[in-house]
Motif scaffolding. Structure first.
Motif, PDB file in Angstrom:
ATOM      1  N   LEU A  51       0.826  -1.204   0.000  1.00 57.15           N
ATOM      2  CA  LEU A  51       0.000   0.000   0.000  1.00 57.15           C
ATOM      3  C   LEU A  51       0.860   1.254   0.000  1.00 57.15           C
ATOM      4  O   LEU A  51       1.685   1.457   0.896  1.00 57.15           O
ATOM      5  N   THR A  52       0.636   2.102  -1.001  1.00 57.57           N
ATOM      6  CA  THR A  52       1.277   3.413  -1.088  1.00 57.57           C
ATOM      7  C   THR A  52       0.263   4.480  -0.723  1.00 57.57           C
ATOM      8  O   THR A  52      -0.847   4.510  -1.268  1.00 57.57           O
ATOM      9  N   PHE A  53       0.631   5.361   0.190  1.00 60.77           N
ATOM     10  CA  PHE A  53      -0.222   6.493   0.541  1.00 60.77           C
ATOM     11  C   PHE A  53       0.158   7.686  -0.328  1.00 60.77           C
ATOM     12  O   PHE A  53       1.318   8.115  -0.329  1.00 60.77           O
ATOM     13  N   SER A  54      -0.816   8.247  -1.046  1.00 63.90           N
ATOM     14  CA  SER A  54      -0.518   9.421  -1.867  1.00 63.90           C
ATOM     15  C   SER A  54      -0.434  10.688  -1.024  1.00 63.90           C
ATOM     16  O   SER A  54       0.269  11.627  -1.389  1.00 63.90           O
ATOM     17  N   HIS A  74      -2.779  -5.774   7.175  1.00 68.00           N
ATOM     18  CA  HIS A  74      -2.910  -6.693   6.048  1.00 68.00           C
ATOM     19  C   HIS A  74      -1.986  -6.408   4.865  1.00 68.00           C
ATOM     20  O   HIS A  74      -1.564  -7.369   4.204  1.00 68.00           O
ATOM     21  N   PRO A  75      -1.670  -5.164   4.512  1.00 67.61           N
ATOM     22  CA  PRO A  75      -0.716  -4.990   3.412  1.00 67.61           C
ATOM     23  C   PRO A  75       0.607  -5.687   3.709  1.00 67.61           C
ATOM     24  O   PRO A  75       1.047  -5.754   4.866  1.00 67.61           O
ATOM     25  N   ARG A  76       1.261  -6.193   2.669  1.00 64.36           N
ATOM     26  CA  ARG A  76       2.538  -6.876   2.837  1.00 64.36           C
ATOM     27  C   ARG A  76       3.663  -5.907   3.133  1.00 64.36           C
ATOM     28  O   ARG A  76       4.704  -6.296   3.689  1.00 64.36           O
ATOM     29  N   ALA A  77       3.492  -4.649   2.760  1.00 67.94           N
ATOM     30  CA  ALA A  77       4.467  -3.601   3.053  1.00 67.94           C
ATOM     31  C   ALA A  77       3.769  -2.268   2.863  1.00 67.94           C
ATOM     32  O   ALA A  77       2.678  -2.192   2.277  1.00 67.94           O
ATOM     33  N   VAL A  78       4.394  -1.195   3.361  1.00 65.10           N
ATOM     34  CA  VAL A  78       3.793   0.140   3.335  1.00 65.10           C
ATOM     35  C   VAL A  78       4.805   1.141   2.802  1.00 65.10           C
ATOM     36  O   VAL A  78       5.988   1.104   3.178  1.00 65.10           O
ATOM     37  N   VAL A  79       4.320   2.036   1.929  1.00 62.52           N
ATOM     38  CA  VAL A  79       5.160   3.064   1.315  1.00 62.52           C
ATOM     39  C   VAL A  79       4.504   4.420   1.552  1.00 62.52           C
ATOM     40  O   VAL A  79       3.290   4.574   1.357  1.00 62.52           O
ATOM     41  N   ALA A  80       5.297   5.412   1.957  1.00 65.93           N
ATOM     42  CA  ALA A  80       4.776   6.760   2.176  1.00 65.93           C
ATOM     43  C   ALA A  80       5.876   7.786   1.948  1.00 65.93           C
ATOM     44  O   ALA A  80       7.068   7.455   1.938  1.00 65.93           O
ATOM     45  N   ARG A  81       5.462   9.033   1.771  1.00 70.36           N
ATOM     46  CA  ARG A  81       6.457  10.119   1.699  1.00 70.36           C
ATOM     47  C   ARG A  81       7.090  10.322   3.066  1.00 70.36           C
ATOM     48  O   ARG A  81       8.294  10.514   3.179  1.00 70.36           O
ATOM     49  N   GLU A  82       6.251  10.298   4.105  1.00 67.22           N
ATOM     50  CA  GLU A  82       6.767  10.410   5.471  1.00 67.22           C
ATOM     51  C   GLU A  82       5.839   9.686   6.427  1.00 67.22           C
ATOM     52  O   GLU A  82       4.630   9.935   6.450  1.00 67.22           O
ATOM     53  N   LEU A  83       6.400   8.784   7.227  1.00 68.45           N
ATOM     54  CA  LEU A  83       5.676   8.080   8.277  1.00 68.45           C
ATOM     55  C   LEU A  83       6.113   8.603   9.629  1.00 68.45           C
ATOM     56  O   LEU A  83       7.313   8.799   9.875  1.00 68.45           O
ATOM     57  N   THR A  84       5.149   8.832  10.530  1.00 73.40           N
ATOM     58  CA  THR A  84       5.513   9.225  11.883  1.00 73.40           C
ATOM     59  C   THR A  84       6.073   8.030  12.640  1.00 73.40           C
ATOM     60  O   THR A  84       5.891   6.870  12.247  1.00 73.40           O
ATOM     61  N   ASP A  85       6.740   8.319  13.743  1.00 68.79           N
ATOM     62  CA  ASP A  85       7.315   7.238  14.547  1.00 68.79           C
ATOM     63  C   ASP A  85       6.242   6.291  15.074  1.00 68.79           C
ATOM     64  O   ASP A  85       6.466   5.072  15.154  1.00 68.79           O
ATOM     65  N   ASP A  86       5.068   6.847  15.431  1.00 71.11           N
ATOM     66  CA  ASP A  86       3.990   6.000  15.953  1.00 71.11           C
ATOM     67  C   ASP A  86       3.611   4.907  14.959  1.00 71.11           C
ATOM     68  O   ASP A  86       3.499   3.722  15.321  1.00 71.11           O
ATOM     69  N   VAL A  87       3.402   5.304  13.710  1.00 70.11           N
ATOM     70  CA  VAL A  87       2.996   4.334  12.698  1.00 70.11           C
ATOM     71  C   VAL A  87       4.144   3.384  12.369  1.00 70.11           C
ATOM     72  O   VAL A  87       3.951   2.173  12.226  1.00 70.11           O
ATOM     73  N   ALA A  88       5.360   3.924  12.263  1.00 67.17           N
ATOM     74  CA  ALA A  88       6.514   3.077  11.947  1.00 67.17           C
ATOM     75  C   ALA A  88       6.728   2.013  13.023  1.00 67.17           C
ATOM     76  O   ALA A  88       6.990   0.832  12.714  1.00 67.17           O
ATOM     77  N   ASP A 103       9.725   9.673  -3.596  1.00 67.24           N
ATOM     78  CA  ASP A 103       8.763  10.526  -4.291  1.00 67.24           C
ATOM     79  C   ASP A 103       7.494   9.730  -4.582  1.00 67.24           C
ATOM     80  O   ASP A 103       7.381   9.067  -5.618  1.00 67.24           O
ATOM     81  N   THR A 104       6.549   9.791  -3.653  1.00 65.14           N
ATOM     82  CA  THR A 104       5.312   9.035  -3.837  1.00 65.14           C
ATOM     83  C   THR A 104       4.444   9.637  -4.946  1.00 65.14           C
ATOM     84  O   THR A 104       3.617   8.933  -5.534  1.00 65.14           O
ATOM     85  N   ARG A 105       4.611  10.921  -5.240  1.00 71.68           N
ATOM     86  CA  ARG A 105       3.862  11.505  -6.366  1.00 71.68           C
ATOM     87  C   ARG A 105       4.247  10.796  -7.669  1.00 71.68           C
ATOM     88  O   ARG A 105       3.392  10.456  -8.484  1.00 71.68           O
TER      89      ARG A 105
END
Length: 357
Positions: A51-54, A74-88, A103-105
């Motif tokens: 899952l990529t977050f736009s 459930h996603p096998r991996a996660v992609v984002a421009r920036e993840l906070t420490d809580d989510v990471a 560059d998620t754009r």
């Protein structure tokens, strides 16, 4: 120096920062939702996907378990421009690789142009581009996951009781159901029997439900043959309802067909038009397949952007389905009345829709 790599089906490898270590592979998709990351990450429909977050910042209001849609990520991996420490930290505790600072754009643009694609991810201090490429090489297509229902369904029937304001009993076939679907039915007083995705017809007959409800779920609806057979067994005898994958399964059982979309609908701002009233509502969606031919059902709602079917119905057969998620977690509350209409099919008086918070 990068410590994470994202290998794409087209042959490129993108450098990133490791936020939760590991190696994984899956179908790379994106969501346009800017809130509801906890709900998205625990949605079983993302099984076998990356899952990529736009939206650029994910995690700005923390992580709270009461918002989860299931008991795990459930996603096998996660992609984002920036993840906070809580989510990471949450994703690391779940053993789900996560990367950011890429560059998620551009990544979302590639998915829109080329469609959902296979992807490999390697993250951690010893990760190499070759690790990500090797993971990609081992990645199956979504239609290859022939028994994906077993990964997301309950193992045995679970029963939840409402407040007793109605005696309606709903048999919910769990093909990867979001918890808020169960909650939406319970809030209206129904008793909900959550059934394994491959429940045989005899066990449903023993329950004698007022409604048979096919849930959302991951992957290709063609791989849910037991669910299709169950619909075929009870259509015309028991009112049928379905959400997302459930709409697709019911359509296939009633002579229709489905097809894979280029990049799907995933977000909380998908506009849907009702063909009878011409009213447009905003909806939450998460699906990569759609109904191509509705078979014996009538198309009553369509997506404003691409005219794909969003609602199917049959008064004669007592069938009511939606491609989007009317339970609205996360997302707008425009379509909560769907659950009142489902209970009305069972002979119940229409109840007052749940008020928005």
């Amino acid at each position: 120096m990068s410590d994470a790599y994202v290998a794409l089906e087209g042959g490129s490898v993108v450098e990133a920062r490791c936020r939760a270590p590991g190696t994984s592979r899956g179908e790379l998709v994106f969501t346009t939702a800017y809130t509801g990351y906890e709900e998205s990450l625990t949605d079983p429909s993302y099984e076998e996907q990356i899952l990529t977050f736009s939206y650029p910042l994910i995690g700005n209001y923390g992580v709270r378990e009461e918002r989860f849609e299931s008991d795990r990520v459930h996603p096998r991996a996660v992609v984002a421009r920036e993840l906070t420490d809580d989510v990471a930290e949450w994703l690391e505790s779940e053993g789900v690789p996560a990367v950011d600072r890429l560059d998620t754009r551009d990544l979302v643009g590639q998915i829109r142009d080329g469609g959902a694609m296979k992807c490999g991810i390697a993250a951690g201090p010893d990760a190499t581009p070759e690790d990500a490429t090797a993971a990609l090489a081992d990645c199956p297509g979504m239609s290859d996951h022939e028994d994906i229902g077993a990964q997301v369904s309950v193992a045995r029937t679970k029963t939840y009781s409402g407040d007793g304001t109605t005696d309606t009993e709903v048999a919910l076939l769990d093909c990867g159901a979001k918890g808020s679907i169960v909650d939406s039915l319970l809030e209206r007083g129904a008793t909900v029997h959550v059934l394994p995705y491959d429940t045989p017809p005899g066990e449903v007959a023993d329950l004698d439900p007022d409604v048979l409800f096919v849930s959302n779920g991951p992957g290709d609806p063609a791989n849910f043959e037991s669910a299709r057979a169950l619909v075929d067994e009870f259509v015309g005898e028991v009112p049928l309802a379905g959400i997302c994958l459930g709409q697709q399964v019911i359509a296939r059982a009633l002579g229709g067909s489905t097809e894979k979309m280029d990049f799907g609908h995933r977000g909380v701002n998908q506009p849907v038009r009702d063909l009878r009233t011409d009213r447009v509502v905003m909806t939450t969606q998460n699906h990569g397949y759609t109904v191509a031919d509705p078979g014996d059902l009538d198309v009553t709602q369509v997506n404003v952007n691409d005219d794909t079917p969003e609602g199917l119905e049959s008064d004669d057969l007592q069938v009511l389905t939606r491609q989007y998620h009317p339970e609205a977690n996360p997302g707008p509350n425009d379509t909560l009345g769907f659950f009142d209409d489902v209970l009305a099919m069972a002979g119940e008086e229409r109840r007052t829709p749940v008020a928005a918070d």
